[in-house]
Design a protein around this motif. Structure first.
Motif, mmCIF file in Angstrom:
data_model
loop_
_atom_site.group_PDB
_atom_site.id
_atom_site.type_symbol
_atom_site.label_atom_id
_atom_site.label_comp_id
_atom_site.label_asym_id
_atom_site.label_seq_id
_atom_site.Cartn_x
_atom_site.Cartn_y
_atom_site.Cartn_z
ATOM 1 N N VAL A 12 -26.689 -39.284 23.506
ATOM 2 C CA VAL A 12 -25.686 -39.555 24.541
ATOM 3 C C VAL A 12 -24.378 -39.949 23.869
ATOM 4 C CG1 VAL A 12 -25.098 -41.029 26.502
ATOM 5 C CG2 VAL A 12 -27.460 -40.305 26.158
ATOM 6 N N ALA A 13 -23.276 -39.376 24.341
ATOM 7 C CA ALA A 13 -21.968 -39.730 23.797
ATOM 8 C C ALA A 13 -21.570 -41.127 24.259
ATOM 9 C CB ALA A 13 -20.922 -38.707 24.247
ATOM 10 N N PRO A 14 -20.995 -41.942 23.366
ATOM 11 C CA PRO A 14 -20.628 -43.315 23.746
ATOM 12 C C PRO A 14 -19.735 -43.397 24.975
ATOM 13 C CG PRO A 14 -20.502 -43.055 21.375
ATOM 14 C CD PRO A 14 -20.758 -41.680 21.938
ATOM 15 N N ASP A 15 -18.841 -42.427 25.149
ATOM 16 C CA ASP A 15 -17.917 -42.484 26.279
ATOM 17 C C ASP A 15 -18.538 -42.017 27.592
ATOM 18 O OD1 ASP A 15 -15.801 -43.534 24.870
ATOM 19 O OD2 ASP A 15 -15.030 -41.566 24.271
ATOM 20 N N SER A 16 -19.783 -41.550 27.534
ATOM 21 C CA SER A 16 -20.399 -41.003 28.749
ATOM 22 C C SER A 16 -21.052 -42.070 29.615
ATOM 23 C CB SER A 16 -21.435 -39.944 28.380
ATOM 24 O OG SER A 16 -22.515 -40.524 27.658
ATOM 25 N N LEU A 17 -21.274 -43.258 29.050
ATOM 26 C CA LEU A 17 -21.897 -44.347 29.798
ATOM 27 C C LEU A 17 -21.041 -45.599 29.662
ATOM 28 C CD1 LEU A 17 -25.635 -43.902 28.723
ATOM 29 C CD2 LEU A 17 -24.654 -43.330 30.950
ATOM 30 N N PRO A 18 -20.733 -46.283 30.757
ATOM 31 C CA PRO A 18 -19.810 -47.436 30.696
ATOM 32 C C PRO A 18 -20.341 -48.615 29.905
ATOM 33 C CG PRO A 18 -20.798 -47.227 32.886
ATOM 34 C CD PRO A 18 -21.152 -45.981 32.137
ATOM 35 N N LEU A 19 -21.678 -48.748 29.790
ATOM 36 C CA LEU A 19 -22.256 -49.846 29.018
ATOM 37 C C LEU A 19 -23.078 -49.309 27.841
ATOM 38 C CD1 LEU A 19 -23.403 -52.321 31.838
ATOM 39 C CD2 LEU A 19 -21.313 -52.394 30.459
ATOM 40 N N TYR A 20 -22.656 -48.207 27.291
ATOM 41 C CA TYR A 20 -23.377 -47.587 26.183
ATOM 42 C C TYR A 20 -23.619 -48.590 25.059
ATOM 43 C CZ TYR A 20 -24.281 -44.568 22.128
ATOM 44 O OH TYR A 20 -24.824 -43.977 21.007
ATOM 45 N N GLY A 21 -24.910 -48.833 24.745
ATOM 46 C CA GLY A 21 -25.269 -49.665 23.621
ATOM 47 C C GLY A 21 -24.876 -51.127 23.742
ATOM 48 N N VAL A 22 -24.665 -51.602 24.961
ATOM 49 C CA VAL A 22 -24.247 -52.995 25.155
ATOM 50 C C VAL A 22 -25.489 -53.863 25.353
ATOM 51 C CG1 VAL A 22 -22.982 -54.589 26.652
ATOM 52 C CG2 VAL A 22 -22.035 -52.312 26.144
ATOM 53 N N PRO A 23 -25.712 -54.849 24.499
ATOM 54 C CA PRO A 23 -26.911 -55.699 24.611
ATOM 55 C C PRO A 23 -26.751 -56.758 25.697
ATOM 56 C CG PRO A 23 -25.585 -56.411 22.759
ATOM 57 C CD PRO A 23 -24.885 -55.217 23.336
ATOM 58 N N PHE A 24 -27.821 -57.027 26.448
ATOM 59 C CA PHE A 24 -27.751 -58.076 27.453
ATOM 60 C C PHE A 24 -29.089 -58.802 27.544
ATOM 61 C CE2 PHE A 24 -29.640 -54.704 29.901
ATOM 62 C CZ PHE A 24 -30.214 -55.240 31.057
ATOM 63 N N ALA A 25 -29.033 -60.003 28.101
ATOM 64 C CA ALA A 25 -30.217 -60.847 28.264
ATOM 65 C C ALA A 25 -30.491 -61.052 29.743
ATOM 66 C CB ALA A 25 -30.007 -62.189 27.570
ATOM 67 N N ILE A 26 -31.750 -61.337 30.076
ATOM 68 C CA ILE A 26 -32.193 -61.432 31.463
ATOM 69 C C ILE A 26 -32.937 -62.745 31.660
ATOM 70 C CG2 ILE A 26 -33.569 -60.332 33.276
ATOM 71 C CD1 ILE A 26 -33.415 -57.729 31.523
ATOM 72 N N LYS A 27 -32.488 -63.545 32.566
ATOM 73 C CA LYS A 27 -33.178 -64.789 32.898
ATOM 74 C C LYS A 27 -34.602 -64.466 33.326
ATOM 75 C CE LYS A 27 -32.507 -68.910 35.824
ATOM 76 N NZ LYS A 27 -31.592 -69.539 36.824
ATOM 77 N N ASP A 28 -35.547 -65.273 32.896
ATOM 78 C CA ASP A 28 -36.952 -64.904 33.096
ATOM 79 C C ASP A 28 -37.500 -65.242 34.480
ATOM 80 O OD1 ASP A 28 -39.273 -63.662 32.261
ATOM 81 O OD2 ASP A 28 -40.183 -65.541 31.604
ATOM 82 N N ASN A 29 -36.646 -65.156 35.486
ATOM 83 C CA ASN A 29 -37.122 -65.047 36.865
ATOM 84 C C ASN A 29 -36.622 -63.754 37.486
ATOM 85 O OD1 ASN A 29 -34.434 -65.811 37.011
ATOM 86 N ND2 ASN A 29 -34.717 -67.225 38.721
ATOM 87 N N ILE A 30 -36.167 -62.826 36.613
ATOM 88 C CA ILE A 30 -35.683 -61.506 37.005
ATOM 89 C C ILE A 30 -36.513 -60.469 36.271
ATOM 90 C CG2 ILE A 30 -33.687 -59.962 37.055
ATOM 91 C CD1 ILE A 30 -31.909 -62.479 36.865
ATOM 92 N N ASP A 31 -36.947 -59.454 36.978
ATOM 93 C CA ASP A 31 -37.918 -58.496 36.420
ATOM 94 C C ASP A 31 -37.289 -57.454 35.499
ATOM 95 O OD1 ASP A 31 -39.970 -59.704 37.762
ATOM 96 O OD2 ASP A 31 -40.037 -58.263 39.417
ATOM 97 N N LEU A 32 -37.984 -57.198 34.392
ATOM 98 C CA LEU A 32 -37.748 -56.055 33.521
ATOM 99 C C LEU A 32 -39.077 -55.324 33.401
ATOM 100 C CD1 LEU A 32 -36.044 -54.384 31.495
ATOM 101 C CD2 LEU A 32 -36.769 -56.001 29.719
ATOM 102 N N ALA A 33 -39.107 -54.056 33.770
ATOM 103 C CA ALA A 33 -40.350 -53.300 33.831
ATOM 104 C C ALA A 33 -41.131 -53.380 32.521
ATOM 105 C CB ALA A 33 -40.049 -51.842 34.171
ATOM 106 N N GLY A 34 -42.423 -53.713 32.637
ATOM 107 C CA GLY A 34 -43.307 -53.731 31.490
ATOM 108 C C GLY A 34 -43.240 -54.992 30.647
ATOM 109 N N ILE A 35 -42.355 -55.923 31.015
ATOM 110 C CA ILE A 35 -42.182 -57.173 30.262
ATOM 111 C C ILE A 35 -42.538 -58.341 31.183
ATOM 112 C CG2 ILE A 35 -40.553 -58.617 28.996
ATOM 113 C CD1 ILE A 35 -41.186 -55.954 27.618
ATOM 114 N N PRO A 36 -43.294 -59.325 30.700
ATOM 115 C CA PRO A 36 -43.712 -60.417 31.590
ATOM 116 C C PRO A 36 -42.540 -61.179 32.205
ATOM 117 C CG PRO A 36 -44.934 -60.470 29.528
ATOM 118 C CD PRO A 36 -43.837 -59.475 29.339
#
Length: 600
Positions: free
Chosen positions: A58-82
């Motif tokens: 994927v070209a970097p300019d094709s996605l607005p958050l390309y390769g941007v790391p983020f964290a998720i509070k653990d009362n919010i679901d991420l598929a396959g992760i507890p």
């Protein structure tokens, strides 16, 4: 490494950075900061791999958050992760990601892990977790703020670009203040709550932590969206949309609380920072007006002293009833109180809240936004552990009312104490004033020019326009676009505001054009026998002026209209050929008088 969106996008575009290089660096940083107790589950290399592979072609300019790391509070679901909400008994592995998480991943963002929190999002301190007290990014002996503790610290320490938290009583704002971040508590329903474990279902908001207002705005734009699966989701009105990211013309006015109502619980550093921040804001030309905050302060007490704690009991009932030992003592004590309120208590509190909201309206109407301290003071971790309930209540003194009143808020850093600890203020506005508040936050950040996060980077110039910088154009209307008329929505949906009701110069004639509905008039310059015509002057953002005029059908167009005071504004004019079949109604003096006569 600077993890702001601008820095990452620049690195990806010029080839000086790859996504895998970034993730490797982040993993090393996570190991180096493991004693801060930030993570409940950090994704392994195998768990990260699908996200990395997805971006390889994927070209970097094709996605607005390309390769941007983020964290998720653990009362919010991420598929396959507890998801645990910091309670082992609540652990489950969701098959689907939360609505908002999914939107961010589709935009190219990479989830790094699930972050620590006060158990079941009950607390504003960040110490109520079996995974350990989350340490402050500036001083490990100090609390990080909660309940979104790990989410805030992960951004401040440069482990992610942004993070998701939640907010019922202040959890998206207090940790932002204590860690030198921008914290966006959106209007209720602007971000979907699907896939988020509730604390108080009617009040909960998903929130965003970022280093500055530009990044927060960019993430909000991608994360928002009406969700049919969420009963509390609300569509975003035009005036709060990303393309209306500005503020009204003219001097900015912010409401601040009376000096005698301020409370810092003995913390001289925060009291001093508050006064210094206000002085610098006033010196910049922003008008500050003192207001009575009594209604807000009383409403804040209702959140925990009133029946709303019953919502927390309802959200955790399977655990508190059947496995009470799974909850920390302090969590169980607070939530357990939710079994007591009756329906009578609930209605009584609702009546009082409604009365307080009515009183608060005058304050909200008096300025462009309300400006308060985010939290009265910080505490050491050992202080909170020794007195967990009383000191926690102090932290929400300026935040607890916000969701009860259905307001939006943005926490913004404004300084440091003499000891080097972060301090910040919160901008407060009506529901769906999110972009206006972010615009004002942008202006404040440009004023204070603080370093980002915890020594992560020096001040970074912001790209978005500060509030007050959005050019507006005055438009004169005389017919179907008048207030209350069928086409007035074409102005209001574009952020138009009525400036004045006045008259044109006495040199025009008014005609009722053939056709309709909607029935429309045309105002033309009279060769002789002209008169003054009732008109309204509307202020329209310059960015919306083109789309407004493009929708004007022939024979009408835009030209200059002279008003009775001799000034000229853009307004509707009519081609001479368009008057075929039209009726001269000039003697009525205006479109409304003509319509009223027709209805007799």
């Amino acid at each position: 490494m600077n993890l702001t969106l601008t820095a990452l996008q620049t690195g990806y575009r010029d080839g000086s950075l790859t996504v895998r290089q970034l993730v490797d660096t982040i993993q090393q940083r996570c190991e180096q900061t493991s004693d801060y107790n930030i993570w409940i589950h950090r994704l392994s290399q195998a768990e990260l791999e699908p996200y990395l592979q997805h971006l390889e072609d994927v070209a970097p300019d094709s996605l607005p958050l390309y390769g941007v790391p983020f964290a998720i509070k653990d009362n919010i679901d991420l598929a396959g992760i507890p998801t645990t909400a910091a309670c082992e008994a609540a652990r489950h592995i969701p098959e689907q990601s939360a609505f908002v998480v999914n939107k961010l991943i589709e935009a190219g963002a990479i989830p790094i892990g699930k972050t620590n929190l006060d158990q079941f999002a009950t607390g504003l301190v960040g110490t109520r977790s079996n995974w350990g007290a989350c340490k402050n990014s500036h001083d490990p002996e100090m609390i990080s703020g909660g309940s979104s503790s790990g989410s805030a610290v992960s951004v401040a320490l440069g482990l992610v670009t942004f993070s998701l938290g939640t907010d019922t009583a202040g959890s998206g704002r207090v940790p932002a203040c204590l860690n030198n971040l921008v914290g966006v508590k959106p209007s209720i329903g602007l971000l979907s709550a699907t896939g988020m474990m509730p604390a108080c279902r009617t009040l909960d908001c998903m929130t965003i932590f970022a280093l500055h207002s530009d990044d927060a705005h960019a993430v909000l734009t991608i994360a928002e969206g009406d969700d049919p699966a969420d009963a509390y989701s609300r569509p975003n009105p035009f005036a709060n949309s990303p393309r209306h990211y500005g503020h009204q013309n003219g001097p900015l006015k912010l409401a601040v609380m009376k000096q005698e109502q301020l409370e810092f619980f003995g913390h001289e550093g925060y009291a001093q920072c508050y006064q210094q921040s206000l002085a610098q804001i006033a010196d910049s030309g922003i008008e500050l007006v003192e207001v009575d905050m009594a209604a807000f302060i009383e409403a804040a007490r209702l959140l925990y002293e009133g029946p709303w704690v019953a919502e927390r009991y309802l959200a955790t009932q399977p655990y508190i009833d059947q496995q009470p030992e799974a909850l920390l003592d302090v969590t169980r004590t607070i939530i357990g109180g939710g079994a007591a309120p009756s329906a009578r208590d609930a209605f009584s509190a609702q009546y009082r809240l409604k009365a307080l909201r009515k009183q608060a309206q005058a304050v909200l109407d008096s300025a462009d936004a309300l400006l308060t301290p985010t939290t009265p003071r910080p505490y050491r971790i050992d202080e909170v552990q020794a007195d967990p309930i009383r000191l926690n209540s102090h932290m929400g003194h300026y935040t607890n009312y916000m969701n009860l009143f259905d307001l939006a808020g943005v926490a913004v850093p404004t300084g440091f104490t003499d000891a080097g600890f972060p301090f910040g203020l919160t901008l407060v506005g009506e529901a769906f004033s999110d972009r206006r508040l972010l615009s004002i936050a942008n202006r404040l950040q440009q004023l204070f020019q603080l370093p980002l996060g915890a020594k992560q980077a020096e001040y970074q110039a912001l790209a978005a326009k500060p509030s007050g910088g959005d050019l507006r154009i005055d438009v004169v209307v005389c017919g179907a676009h008048l207030e209350g008329q069928p086409l007035n929505w074409q102005l209001t949906e574009r952020g138009g505001r009525l400036k004045s009701k006045t008259l044109s110069a006495a040199q025009y004639k008014l005609y009722a054009l053939a056709g309709g509905p909607p029935f429309r008039p045309a105002m033309v310059v009279a060769n002789e026998g002209g008169t003054a015509i009732e008109v309204e002057v509307w202020s329209l953002p310059s960015s919306e002026f083109g789309s407004f005029t493009a929708g004007i059908p022939a024979p009408l167009g835009i030209g200059k209209v002279m008003l009775e005071d001799g000034s000229q504004c853009s307004g509707f004019i009519c081609e001479a050929a368009g008057l075929a079949g039209a009726t001269d109604i000039s003697h009525y003096g205006g479109w409304r008088a003509y319509l009223a006569d027709r209805q007799k």
